[in-house]
Each structure stands twice: as structure tokens, then as C-alpha cells.
Design an enzyme around this catalytic site. Structure first.
Site, short mmCIF file in Angstrom:
data_model
loop_
_atom_site.label_atom_id
_atom_site.label_comp_id
_atom_site.label_asym_id
_atom_site.label_seq_id
_atom_site.Cartn_x
_atom_site.Cartn_y
_atom_site.Cartn_z
N TRP A 154 0.81 -1.23 0.00
CA TRP A 154 0.00 0.00 0.00
C TRP A 154 0.84 1.27 0.00
O TRP A 154 0.30 2.36 -0.12
CB TRP A 154 -0.95 0.02 1.21
CG TRP A 154 -0.33 -0.41 2.51
CD1 TRP A 154 -0.49 -1.63 3.11
CD2 TRP A 154 0.53 0.34 3.38
NE1 TRP A 154 0.23 -1.69 4.29
CE2 TRP A 154 0.87 -0.49 4.49
CE3 TRP A 154 1.07 1.63 3.34
CZ2 TRP A 154 1.70 -0.07 5.54
CZ3 TRP A 154 1.90 2.05 4.38
CH2 TRP A 154 2.20 1.21 5.45
N ASN A 155 2.16 1.17 0.18
CA ASN A 155 2.90 2.41 0.42
C ASN A 155 3.16 3.23 -0.86
O ASN A 155 3.25 4.43 -0.80
CB ASN A 155 4.19 2.14 1.19
CG ASN A 155 5.11 1.18 0.49
OD1 ASN A 155 4.68 0.36 -0.31
ND2 ASN A 155 6.39 1.28 0.77
N PRO A 179 -3.52 -5.26 -6.38
CA PRO A 179 -2.99 -4.19 -5.53
C PRO A 179 -3.36 -4.45 -4.07
O PRO A 179 -4.22 -5.29 -3.79
CB PRO A 179 -3.70 -2.95 -6.06
CG PRO A 179 -4.98 -3.45 -6.65
CD PRO A 179 -4.74 -4.86 -7.11
N GLY A 228 6.11 -6.60 -0.73
CA GLY A 228 5.37 -6.49 0.53
C GLY A 228 6.25 -6.88 1.68
O GLY A 228 7.48 -6.83 1.60
N SER A 229 5.62 -7.32 2.76
CA SER A 229 6.39 -7.63 3.97
C SER A 229 7.15 -8.95 3.81
O SER A 229 6.77 -9.81 3.01
CB SER A 229 5.44 -7.73 5.16
OG SER A 229 4.54 -8.80 4.95
N GLU A 250 10.33 -8.56 -3.36
CA GLU A 250 10.89 -7.30 -2.86
C GLU A 250 10.26 -7.06 -1.50
O GLU A 250 9.07 -6.74 -1.41
CB GLU A 250 10.55 -6.16 -3.83
CG GLU A 250 11.14 -6.32 -5.23
CD GLU A 250 12.65 -6.18 -5.27
OE1 GLU A 250 13.24 -5.66 -4.31
OE2 GLU A 250 13.25 -6.63 -6.26
N CYS A 284 10.10 1.28 1.70
CA CYS A 284 10.92 0.11 2.03
C CYS A 284 12.37 0.52 2.28
O CYS A 284 13.04 -0.04 3.13
CB CYS A 284 10.83 -0.93 0.93
SG CYS A 284 11.17 -0.26 -0.71
#
Ligand code: NAD
Length: 514
Positions: A154-155, A179, A228-229, A250, A284
Site C-alpha cells: 500500500w505504500n 494491488p 510487501g512484507s 521485494e 521500504c
């Protein structure tokens, strides 16, 4: 294609009516739209459509596909105010954060991949050192995998979700983008853009939904690109492994910044403040922790503290209104709060900020902490918020050791007026990218690979590898001059076998043949 329906303000939290996801403006608390939470059947139907239209898209060639991408580049600039407004409304970031890190990235990426895809994916003529193959034509070819799934966070709804679709499309694939459920609107706008720019229908589709929609997507595609995480990235890698499809990951980071005693402290302080607070620290490759050599610690901290105290925070209503925006994902506020509380309980001192902002919207005050160490989560786990913990170190050796004392290895930065020494320190940091007298900007160099070491990822984006990952290597060998039967073919005979044995002894018997 998902459609955006406007819903009543304040009609719910993050989980809405069955099958629908409300999208909230985190700077105001308003619900601005709802999107469908798509199930596995809808994702499968999209995959069938994407596969059906892919061959025609591939057949357009680099030039035909490049034309569509360059039209999209122009569209993005022509419609930038609408795109920025969409990004700002679903993320709560500032106008400048959307313009600098999303519009400029997207526009540059369209041009970069349109221009460089033919170069990076060109057929390579190969010559073999094996004498037996003399005269044969050999080619290494990169052919599109077919259907690529992209799952995003979401960033950065444009840069980190949609951005990875651009090289996948340039390579000749169909793409389905899932998304983040928190910020789906920009991706839907990108689909509208590509349609207006002449992308054949079905080549790019958006599957809106929660994590299960992402899981369903992995079941359908030929390759998965995930951002994402680290925790979700592990699940994605397992799901991809079950299907034996390639994945590129990533993931999270805990980027260190090292300030050596000979650094230009004014630049270093400006950089530390900007690269930790930009996008409210939700990048990130944000600077998440700083190590400063003891002789310049006090001066550096003083500069940083006064600069952070001057930052304006709030709802960005246009250019120049505030420096720091909202936290996009409400649970993130709790994480930031808990990292600060953990640090304070273990002896850290908060010099500025340190708490949620009162009033409407999801804001955490820009925060500077000192007296921190590696017993604190704020120094070891990804905070992803507007916080800057600064630690005093004896020397560069201690700074390097602490920078590397992390499961993450995404980005890092080093500040020194002696650029050779800065580079020497950079080479010793275990990270995918290290900047000297800068941070984060390596992301804008699309020629350089961007990817994480350790648990920050697998594979990379950008550069040749950033598009070749959306293709499969194919080796082609053409025997132009061919007798009816080669020596090594059936039937075997003692004479021929012995002759071949002698040939191998001549070729390789001296132990010096490459
Ligand atoms: P997240 O891992 O919670 O979610 C990312 C995406 O995965 C979302 O679209 C989500 O719906 C989907 N998802 C959730 N469970 C899934 C599953 N089981 N299978 C498939 N998909 C699933 O991450 P987030 O909170 O949206 O994003 C923030 C994180 O992203 C931070 O850790 C940040 O560092 C990282 N990030 C990394 C980069 C990079 O380039 N390395 C860039 C941006 C963000």
C-alpha cells in the site's frame, strides 16, 4: 475489470459488506470508494482472458508494445493532477511524495522500458568452444513467460505495484495486478489509462481483493512478482514453490545510515531527516536507524532535532502545504507506537514527537530518539513510520558491525567528505544497494538493479535482470550443414568409437582447453 463505486462517508471500517472492500482516506477518515473482494473464480476467469490475448500482444513486437508504453508516459504527465489526487486520497501522503516518488517514477519507467526492452531481451548469438559444434547456429532467446501476476503493497500504489507491471508488459506478457486492499484505486486508474492508450483489452487486468485474492492469483499465473512484507513474502515463496513457478520478492528493510566524523553534517542532517520522514517513513528503503561517530554525534543530533521540529504535518491539500502526511495503514500506527514505547521502556530518550497526533486522520508525529541500542525493536525491526533513532558509535568499525547486525539487507547509506573512504565502507555493508552522501536515490537509476540481500528479498527489479525475470531463456540451435548421418549416431562401431576417443584426447588431454 473491477469498477469503483462511491459509497457513503463513514459507512464502515476496513471490512465492508460481503464481497466489498471500503477504501479510506487516512488523512481524513472518509470512505472514498468501495471495490470488489474478488474470489478464486473471478481470478481464474481473468487468467483465461489474459492468456487468450497474450499471443497477439507478444506478436506486436517491441516497437508496437513500445508505442503503447510511450502513449501511457504522455498520458501520465497530461493527467498527473488526477493521478496525484487519487494517490493522495487513498494513501494520505503529501502531494510532493506522490509527485516525486510516483508520477516521476512511472513516467520515467514507461520511457525506460520502451527504449531498453529490445536491448535487454534481444536474441544473443552464441559461439561454442566445443569443436564438435562448429558450424551450427546458436541463439539464446528470452521469450515472455505468458501470464505474470504482480502483487503489491500500500505504500506506493503506482511505483511499487503498477511499476513492476511495466517491464512485464514490455516483455510481451499479459499481467494481472493484485494491488493492496488498502490502496486499489490507483491501479484501477492505471488500467483506464492503458485502455485509453490502446493496450489490447485483457492484456492488463486488476484483481482487487484481500490476501486470499493474491493467493488465488499465484495459483493461476506463470510467474509471480511480489512486493510487501517479509512475512507475506515467505508465504508467497512457498505457494510459488508448490507450483514450481518463479517468483521475485521485494520485501522489508531496516536501512542503516552511517555518519562518519568527516561528513558534511549539514547535508547529512538534511538527508537523515528527509529520507526518514519522506512518505511518513513508509518506504521500504527509508532510513530507519542512524549510527554517528562520537565526535560529531551532538552536533548532528542538534541539527536533526531542530529540522524535525520544524516539519509541518497534516492533510496535504496541494503543493507545499505540509511536509509529512498520514500513516496509510491504520494498524501501522500501533506498530510505530509500540516501537517507541519499547525503546523508551529500555532507556531511549525522545527528543521530538513520540506520539500519535490528536484529531482526525491517522498521523504519528515526526519523532527523533537517542540513547538507543540493539535491545530495542526500533533499532532491529522494520518500523515503517516517521521515526529516527540515532545511536552514538565509537568508530566506523562499530558502525559497520551494527549496520550488518540485522536480518534485513535492503538499502543503506554512508556520509563522508572522503568519497573513497565512503565507498570502501559502502562495500562492507550487507545490503542490496548502498549510497554514499545520499540515500534511496539508487531507485531512480533504472539501469541499476534494486533488490534486497538477506530476508529483504529474492531477485531484483530494474536493469537487465528486472525484465529478463519476466521471460524464459530458450536455447535455439540450428544445424545448417548436415550430413545424412553424424559420426556419433547409430550404429556404433569400434573404429569410430576409438577415433572419437583419440579426438577427445587431442582436444582435452593437455588440461588447458577452455
Ligand atoms: P503485506 O505483505 O501485508 O501485503 C502485500 C500484498 O500481499 C497485499 O496486496 C496483500 O493483500 C497481499 N497478500 C497478503 N497475504 C497474501 C498471501 N497469503 N498470498 C498472496 N498475497 C497476499 O505488505 P504491506 O503491509 O502491504 O506493505 C508494506 C511492506 O512492503 C513493508 O514491509 C515494506 O518494506 C515492503 N515493501 C518493500 C518494497 C521493496 O521494494 N523491497 C517496496 C515497497 C514495500
Amino acid at each position: 475489470m473491477a469498477t469503483v463505486e462511491k459509497s457513503e462517508k463513514g459507512s464502515g471500517g476496513k471490512k465492508g459488506a460481503a464481497g466489498e472492500i471500503p477504501v479510506e482516506n487516512p488523512a481524513t477518515g472518509e470512505i472514498i470508494a468501495t471495490v470488489p473482494n474478488m474470489g478464486a473464480d473471478e481470478v481464474r476467469a481473468m487468467a483465461e482472458r489474459g492468456r487468450a490475448v497474450q499471443p497477439a500482444w507478444e506478436a506486436l513486437g517491441f516497437e508496437g508494445r513500445g508505442r503503447v508504453l510511450l502513449r501511457a508516459q504522455k498520458w501520465l504527465i497530461d493527467h498527473r493532477e488526477r493521478v496525484i489526487q487519487t494517490i493522495v486520497s487513498e494513501t494520505g501522503k503529501t502531494y510532493e511524495d506522490a509527485q516525486l516518488a510516483e508520477i516521476s517514477y512511472g513516467a520515467s519507467a514507461f520511457g525506460f522500458w520502451a527504449k531498453n526492452a529490445p536491448k535487454y531481451l534481444a536474441d544473443v548469438k552464441v559461439k561454442s568452444s566445443n569443436r564438435i559444434l562448429t558450424g551450427k547456429k546458436m541463439i539464446l532467446r528470452h521469450r515472455p513467460v505468458g501470464l505474470v501476476g504482480v502483487i503489491g503493497p500500500w505504500n506506493y500504489p503506482l511505483t511499487n505495484s503498477f511499476g513492476d507491471c511495466i517491464p512485464a508488459l514490455a516483455a510481451g506478457n499479459s499481467v494481472i495486478l493484485k494491488p493492496s486492499e488498502i490502496t486499489p484505486l490507483t491501479s484501477l486508474l492505471m488500467a483506464e489509462m492503458l485502455e485509453e492508450c490502446g493496450l489490447p483489452s485483457g492484456v492488463f487486468q486488476v484483481a482487487t481483493g484481500l490476501g486470499d485474492t493474491g493467493r488465488a492469483l499465484i495459483d493461476e499465473v506463470d510467474m509471480i512478482m511480489f512486493t510487501g512484507s517479509t512475512a507475506t513474502g515467505r508465504k508467497v515463496a512457498v505457494a510459488a514453490a508448490e507450483r514450481l513457478i518463479p517468483c521475485s520478492l521485494e520485501l522489508g528493510g531496516k536501512d542503516p545510515m552511517i555518519i562518519l566524523r568527516d561528513a558534511d553534517l549539514e547535508r547529512a542532517a538534511n538527508a537523515a531527516v528527509f529520507f526518514s520522514m519522506q512518505n511518513s517513513g513508509q518506504t521500504c528503503i527509508s532510513t530507519e536507524r542512524v549510527y554517528v561517530e562520537a565526535p560529531v554525534f551532538d552536533e548532528f543530533v542538534e541539527k536533526v532535532t531542530s529540522k524535525v521540529a520544524d516539519l509541518r504535518q497534516g492533510h496535504s491539500t496541494g503543493p507545499g502545504t505540509v511536509e509529512v502526511g498520514a500513516m496509510t495503514f491504520p494498524p501501522q500506527l500501533e506498530k510505530v507506537e509500540s516501537h517507541v514505547a519499547d525503546a523508551v521502556s529500555k532507556g531511549a530518550k525522545v527528543l521530538v514527537g513520540g506520539k500519535r497526533r490528536e484529531g482526525a486522520g491517522d498521523f504519528f508525529e515526526p519523532t527523533v530518539m537517542v540513547d538507543v541500542d540493539h535491545s530495542m525493536e526500533a533499532m532491529t525491526e522494520e518500523t515503517f513510520g516517521p521515526t529516527l533513532p540515532i545511536m552514538k558509535v565509537e568508530d566506523a568499525e562499530e558502525a559497520i558491525r551494527l549496520a550488518n547486525d540485522s536480518p534485513y539487507g535492503l538499502g543503506a547509506s554512508v556520509f563522508s567528505k572522503d568519497v573513497e573512504r565512503g565507498e570502501a565502507v559502502a562495500r562492507r555493508i550487507e545490503a542490496g544497494a548502498v549510497c554514499v552522501n545520499d540515500a534511496m536515490l539508487n531507485y531512480a537509476a533504472l539501469e541499476l538493479p534494486m533488490g534486497g540481500a538477506k530476508t529483504s528479498g529474492l531477485g531484483s527489479r530494474h536493469g537487465a535482470g528486472g525484465i529478463r525475470k519476466y521471460t524464459e531463456q530458450q536455447a535455439i540451435m540450428v544445424s545448417r550443414f548436415h550430413p545424412k548421418r553424424d559420426m556419433h549416431m547409430y550404429p556404433y562401431s569400434e573404429k569410430v568409437t576409438q577415433r572419437l576417443g583419440k579426438l577427445f584426447a587431442v582436444l582435452y588431454g593437455r588440461g588447458d582447453r577452455g
